[in-house]
Motif scaffolding. Sequence first.
Motif, mmCIF file in Angstrom:
data_model
loop_
_atom_site.group_PDB
_atom_site.id
_atom_site.type_symbol
_atom_site.label_atom_id
_atom_site.label_comp_id
_atom_site.label_asym_id
_atom_site.label_seq_id
_atom_site.Cartn_x
_atom_site.Cartn_y
_atom_site.Cartn_z
ATOM 1 N N THR A 173 36.528 -19.587 35.527
ATOM 2 C CA THR A 173 37.997 -19.351 35.517
ATOM 3 C C THR A 173 38.450 -18.516 36.874
ATOM 4 O OG1 THR A 173 37.663 -18.642 33.237
ATOM 5 C CG2 THR A 173 39.713 -18.070 34.434
ATOM 6 N N PHE A 174 37.610 -17.452 37.928
ATOM 7 C CA PHE A 174 37.733 -17.025 38.271
ATOM 8 C C PHE A 174 37.370 -17.831 39.604
ATOM 9 C CE2 PHE A 174 38.029 -13.694 35.015
ATOM 10 C CZ PHE A 174 39.592 -13.456 35.288
ATOM 11 N N VAL A 175 36.793 -19.053 39.857
ATOM 12 C CA VAL A 175 36.705 -19.625 41.273
ATOM 13 C C VAL A 175 37.501 -19.955 42.634
ATOM 14 C CG1 VAL A 175 35.649 -21.668 42.168
ATOM 15 C CG2 VAL A 175 35.043 -20.128 39.943
ATOM 16 N N THR A 176 38.035 -19.508 43.161
ATOM 17 C CA THR A 176 38.633 -20.160 43.884
ATOM 18 C C THR A 176 38.469 -21.582 45.063
ATOM 19 O OG1 THR A 176 36.825 -18.416 45.455
ATOM 20 C CG2 THR A 176 38.921 -17.383 44.085
ATOM 21 N N SER A 177 37.436 -22.181 45.408
ATOM 22 C CA SER A 177 37.279 -23.103 45.347
ATOM 23 C C SER A 177 37.711 -24.149 45.164
ATOM 24 C CB SER A 177 35.369 -23.716 45.847
ATOM 25 O OG SER A 177 35.414 -23.699 44.508
ATOM 26 N N GLU A 178 38.000 -25.295 44.718
ATOM 27 C CA GLU A 178 38.462 -26.811 44.398
ATOM 28 C C GLU A 178 38.835 -26.977 43.182
ATOM 29 O OE1 GLU A 178 36.515 -30.584 45.159
ATOM 30 O OE2 GLU A 178 35.697 -29.128 46.952
ATOM 31 N N GLU B 9 30.518 -21.927 39.847
ATOM 32 C CA GLU B 9 30.187 -21.030 40.540
ATOM 33 C C GLU B 9 28.719 -20.384 39.789
ATOM 34 O OE1 GLU B 9 30.941 -17.416 43.728
ATOM 35 O OE2 GLU B 9 31.463 -16.918 41.587
#
Length: 438
Positions: free
Chosen positions: A396-401, A406
């Motif tokens: 949910t909170f992964v900032t990549s594509e 993660e």
Amino acid sequence: MKIVSRNEELLRDALSRIPQSSSRTSLSSYNKLIRFEDISAAAFKIQCGVQKTPCMYSRLSKQYGIDIYLKKEFLQYTGSVKERGVLYLLTSLPQDQQRKGVIVASDSNFSMAVAYHASELRIPVFVIMSTSTSPARVKMCREYGAMVISYGTTAKDSQTHARRLAQENGYLYLEEEDSAVYLSGLGTVGLEVYEQVPKLDAVIFPAGGHCGLLAGSAAALKHLNPHISVIGVESESFPVLQQSLKAGHPIEDQACSNHHFYGDVSGLCFGNNSLQLTGKLVDKVVAVREEDVLISMLRLLEYERATVDAEGAIGLAALVAGKLPELKGKRVAIVICSGNLELHLLQQCVARALTLDTRVCRFSIVLSDCPGDISKLLEVLAREEARVLDIQQERTFVTSELFTVEVTCTMETRDKIHTAQLRNALLERYPTAAWTER
């Protein structure tokens, strides 16, 4: 051992039996209240009441290049060396006071020893503990045979209540101090170490504020062989003994009292007698970091199967930290004086020590959220023979594509070299892997 208020006169008979002069000029100049003969008398009197603990060659010797012998005082019934001084003190009390009873106010090793040995001697014993005391300590003290009373929210409240009860009921209020009787009992450790390990070069003791063990044992060892080096070890966070020696009198640093992890080692420097003996007889006092104490606890648990607390492990910590390079190739005894580590604290200490020893590591990798990618990661870890302690996935909170995950893994390795090999293998396959530094 400190006797408070009007009860001071109750030890007068016991102290009067200790000669005030010495046939050895050297020792009498150090402290007129304690002689080698006093320590010998204490050893004879308490021999049936305390364990003659083993002093055994340690497998840690090869790791540090020193012939290490561990004096395992944590094997005493209450898990502490304090039993020696307490038993000699209690047996030296007048009979009328033994009938009336004694009272203490703390949850320290000293109080536990008083609870047990007073009960064994059929001396009524009362222990006042604050309401914040660990339930396990309260239970243990009651099982030793003491009447435990919970009073007040702080140690000061408990002490005030104990003094009042002592005055109203004729109990003897005991507080750990450095009387000749108490120091003589503690000094019997030095006698035993000298008997058990021939050709000793040095003996290492815990120091800190409560340095009675160090001072009393130094008096015994230096009488038997002045060439044996006596070394004290205290915490860098609470270098109360070094500060007191420098000042020439006991200091009071309230910040160091009642530290949960260090226990009795973090107490205030409690007496001129111990301080004078330490200044004259102890060759060296060194300070170690908390990290070194934790790793020392881990080493003792792994190599000796010995579960000890910070006070018990701090002597070995001086070797772990490399503070005593002059002892390489020498024959050295280390006094492991206490093993009263509460279970919840043991778990925290072991986990932290493994991290400090670079044997538990953590990393994060961003993978595509496709079937089989995590399996490939686990295959890499399996080839490197690293153990997965925990694995977590975050989407949910992964900032990549988009459509990535993660993965955070906590791993256990054999040692620092194994950890470095694992890191290199992962970076070769996953260049963006992020490692959590300790």
